[in-house]
Each structure stands twice: as structure tokens, then as C-alpha cells.
Design a protein around this motif. Structure first.
Motif, PDB file in Angstrom:
ATOM      1  N   GLY A  14      17.751  14.443  31.500  1.00 24.75           N
ATOM      2  CA  GLY A  14      17.238  15.741  31.923  1.00 24.75           C
ATOM      3  C   GLY A  14      17.748  16.155  33.287  1.00 24.75           C
ATOM      4  N   GLY A  15      18.366  15.261  34.021  1.00 27.98           N
ATOM      5  CA  GLY A  15      18.924  15.620  35.322  1.00 27.98           C
ATOM      6  C   GLY A  15      17.847  16.014  36.305  1.00 27.98           C
ATOM      7  N   GLN A  16      18.093  17.105  37.033  1.00 27.44           N
ATOM      8  CA  GLN A  16      17.138  17.552  38.048  1.00 27.44           C
ATOM      9  C   GLN A  16      15.843  18.040  37.426  1.00 27.44           C
ATOM     10  OE1 GLN A  16      19.600  20.455  39.964  1.00 27.44           O
ATOM     11  NE2 GLN A  16      20.294  18.991  41.507  1.00 27.44           N
ATOM     12  N   HIS A  17      15.925  18.500  36.179  1.00 31.06           N
ATOM     13  CA  HIS A  17      14.744  19.002  35.475  1.00 31.06           C
ATOM     14  C   HIS A  17      13.656  17.922  35.386  1.00 31.06           C
ATOM     15  CE1 HIS A  17      12.407  21.107  32.441  1.00 31.06           C
ATOM     16  NE2 HIS A  17      12.500  20.040  31.660  1.00 31.06           N
ATOM     17  N   VAL A  18      14.084  16.648  35.223  1.00 36.17           N
ATOM     18  CA  VAL A  18      13.140  15.544  35.077  1.00 36.17           C
ATOM     19  C   VAL A  18      12.265  15.380  36.308  1.00 36.17           C
ATOM     20  CG1 VAL A  18      13.140  13.017  35.191  1.00 36.17           C
ATOM     21  CG2 VAL A  18      14.249  14.152  33.322  1.00 36.17           C
ATOM     22  N   ASN A  19      12.831  15.606  37.464  1.00 33.29           N
ATOM     23  CA  ASN A  19      12.104  15.378  38.709  1.00 33.29           C
ATOM     24  C   ASN A  19      11.071  16.450  39.021  1.00 33.29           C
ATOM     25  OD1 ASN A  19      13.724  13.141  39.086  1.00 33.29           O
ATOM     26  ND2 ASN A  19      15.294  14.329  40.117  1.00 33.29           N
ATOM     27  N   THR A  20      11.107  17.564  38.304  1.00 28.47           N
ATOM     28  CA  THR A  20      10.227  18.677  38.656  1.00 28.47           C
ATOM     29  C   THR A  20       9.190  19.009  37.600  1.00 28.47           C
ATOM     30  OG1 THR A  20      11.794  20.247  37.736  1.00 28.47           O
ATOM     31  CG2 THR A  20      11.987  19.744  40.081  1.00 28.47           C
ATOM     32  N   SER A  21       9.343  18.488  36.372  1.00 29.77           N
ATOM     33  CA  SER A  21       8.416  18.922  35.319  1.00 29.77           C
ATOM     34  C   SER A  21       7.680  17.738  34.696  1.00 29.77           C
ATOM     35  CB  SER A  21       9.175  19.671  34.222  1.00 29.77           C
ATOM     36  OG  SER A  21      10.143  18.825  33.678  1.00 29.77           O
ATOM     37  N   ASP A  22       6.464  17.991  34.313  1.00 33.66           N
ATOM     38  CA  ASP A  22       5.624  16.972  33.680  1.00 33.66           C
ATOM     39  C   ASP A  22       5.754  17.118  32.162  1.00 33.66           C
ATOM     40  OD1 ASP A  22       4.807  16.228  36.170  1.00 33.66           O
ATOM     41  OD2 ASP A  22       2.998  17.451  36.141  1.00 33.66           O
ATOM     42  N   THR A  23       6.703  16.419  31.560  1.00 30.46           N
ATOM     43  CA  THR A  23       6.957  16.602  30.135  1.00 30.46           C
ATOM     44  C   THR A  23       6.377  15.491  29.265  1.00 30.46           C
ATOM     45  OG1 THR A  23       9.103  15.554  30.388  1.00 30.46           O
ATOM     46  CG2 THR A  23       9.051  17.953  30.449  1.00 30.46           C
ATOM     47  N   GLN A  24       6.109  14.322  29.823  1.00 35.50           N
ATOM     48  CA  GLN A  24       5.513  13.261  29.010  1.00 35.50           C
ATOM     49  C   GLN A  24       4.067  13.617  28.709  1.00 35.50           C
ATOM     50  OE1 GLN A  24       6.138   9.173  30.147  1.00 35.50           O
ATOM     51  NE2 GLN A  24       4.065   8.641  29.540  1.00 35.50           N
ATOM     52  N   VAL A  25       3.661  13.401  27.451  1.00 30.86           N
ATOM     53  CA  VAL A  25       2.309  13.757  27.023  1.00 30.86           C
ATOM     54  C   VAL A  25       1.546  12.494  26.664  1.00 30.86           C
ATOM     55  CG1 VAL A  25       0.957  14.962  25.280  1.00 30.86           C
ATOM     56  CG2 VAL A  25       3.037  15.984  26.145  1.00 30.86           C
ATOM     57  N   GLU A  26       0.323  12.403  27.168  1.00 32.37           N
ATOM     58  CA  GLU A  26      -0.595  11.335  26.774  1.00 32.37           C
ATOM     59  C   GLU A  26      -1.769  12.012  26.088  1.00 32.37           C
ATOM     60  OE1 GLU A  26      -1.747   7.856  29.387  1.00 32.37           O
ATOM     61  OE2 GLU A  26      -3.618   9.007  29.297  1.00 32.37           O
ATOM     62  N   LEU A  27      -1.916  11.751  24.803  1.00 32.00           N
ATOM     63  CA  LEU A  27      -2.961  12.381  24.001  1.00 32.00           C
ATOM     64  C   LEU A  27      -4.057  11.358  23.744  1.00 32.00           C
ATOM     65  CD1 LEU A  27      -3.365  15.114  22.624  1.00 32.00           C
ATOM     66  CD2 LEU A  27      -2.316  14.173  20.597  1.00 32.00           C
TER      67      LEU A  27
END
Length: 151
Positions: free
Chosen positions: A33-46
Motif C-alpha cells: 500500500g505504500g504511503q497509504h498504509v501509514n495513514t489509513s486504518d484498513t484492518q478490520v477486527e469484527l
């Protein structure tokens, strides 16, 4: 923490995952994800509190609690909360969908009725006789290979 909104995830028959009882938590995901990984919370814990839910029939709930706790899938103080994480997608929404689908599949498998016990049946006499006849023929063939009788 947030709640889900989207299509119902069917567990079995008319029973589906209750959106009101599902709790989502988002964290930063590792991976591409590059720089996108460092700024967004994409992992989900359900999270789904299986022990406290009123949606599942009591028999299903007991069966699921027994199977999932035996498999080490339940967490929490009372050991009745099912947790599923998803981080394979770069989109938070797609990870949420993946986690909910995985949770519904887990619950469907855990609430399934046990398989019918296998009934032992007697081996038919003809099967045994054929096996013994072939065994005798094979033995005769091997015995015939010895060069004793050649003179």
C-alpha cells in the motif's frame, strides 16, 4: 469502534448475523500500500458476543460455544466473544465485508448439526469368499514358481 451496515450475512436458514450485535474496530494494516498504509486504518477486527446473543436458537448457541471454545476461537473474560480479523484488502469496506463473510461461515460451520453416527454393517459372505479364493489362487501361483518339481 463502529457498527456495520450492509447486506445481511446468512448463517443458516432464516438466521443471519445481527448487525446491532457486531462491533467493528479498525487498525492500521501491514502489507502492501505504500504511503497509504501509514495513514489509513484498513484492518478490520469484527467482534460478536456469542454467549450473550439472543438471535441464535439456544441449541445452536450451545453447540457453537462448545465447538469454537474447543478450537480456541473465543476470547473475552467469559470466553464467549468470537473475533475475526481481515486485512487482505487495501480498502476498509472490503476488509469489513471479508470479515463478516468469514464470521458467518465460521458460525454456519459451528452451528451445523453433528453428522449421523456410522452404523457398522456386516461384510457380505460373497465378498469374504471372493477374497479368500483370490488369496488361495495367488498363493498357488507363488508356490508354482519354485523349481522343486523340475527334473
Amino acid at each position: 469502534m463502529g457498527h456495520m451496515s450492509g447486506p445481511p450475512y446468512v448463517i443458516r436458514g432464516a438466521v443471519s448475523l445481527p448487525e446491532a450485535e457486531l462491533v467493528c474496530r479498525f487498525t492500521r494494516s501491514s502489507g502492501p500500500g505504500g504511503q497509504h498504509v501509514n495513514t489509513s486504518d484498513t484492518q478490520v477486527e469484527l467482534r460478536f458476543d456469542l454467549a450473550a446473543t439472543q438471535v441464535l436458537p439456544e441449541v445452536w448457541k450451545e453447540r457453537a460455544l462448545e465447538r469454537l471454545s474447543g478450537a480456541g476461537r473465543l476470547v473475552g473474560a467469559d470466553g464467549g466473544v468470537l473475533v475475526v480479523r481481515a486485512s487482505e484488502h487495501r480498502s476498509q469496506w472490503r476488509n469489513r465485508e471479508a470479515a463478516a463473510t468469514r464470521m458467518a461461515a465460521l458460525l454456519a460451520e459451528a452451528t451445523a448439526p453433528p453428522p449421523r453416527p456410522r452404523r457398522k454393517k456386516k461384510v457380505p459372505r460373497g465378498v469374504n469368499e471372493r477374497r479368500l479364493r483370490k488369496k488361495q489362487q495367488r498363493g498357488d501361483l507363488k508356490r508354482g514358481r519354485s523349481g522343486r518339481d523340475w527334473s
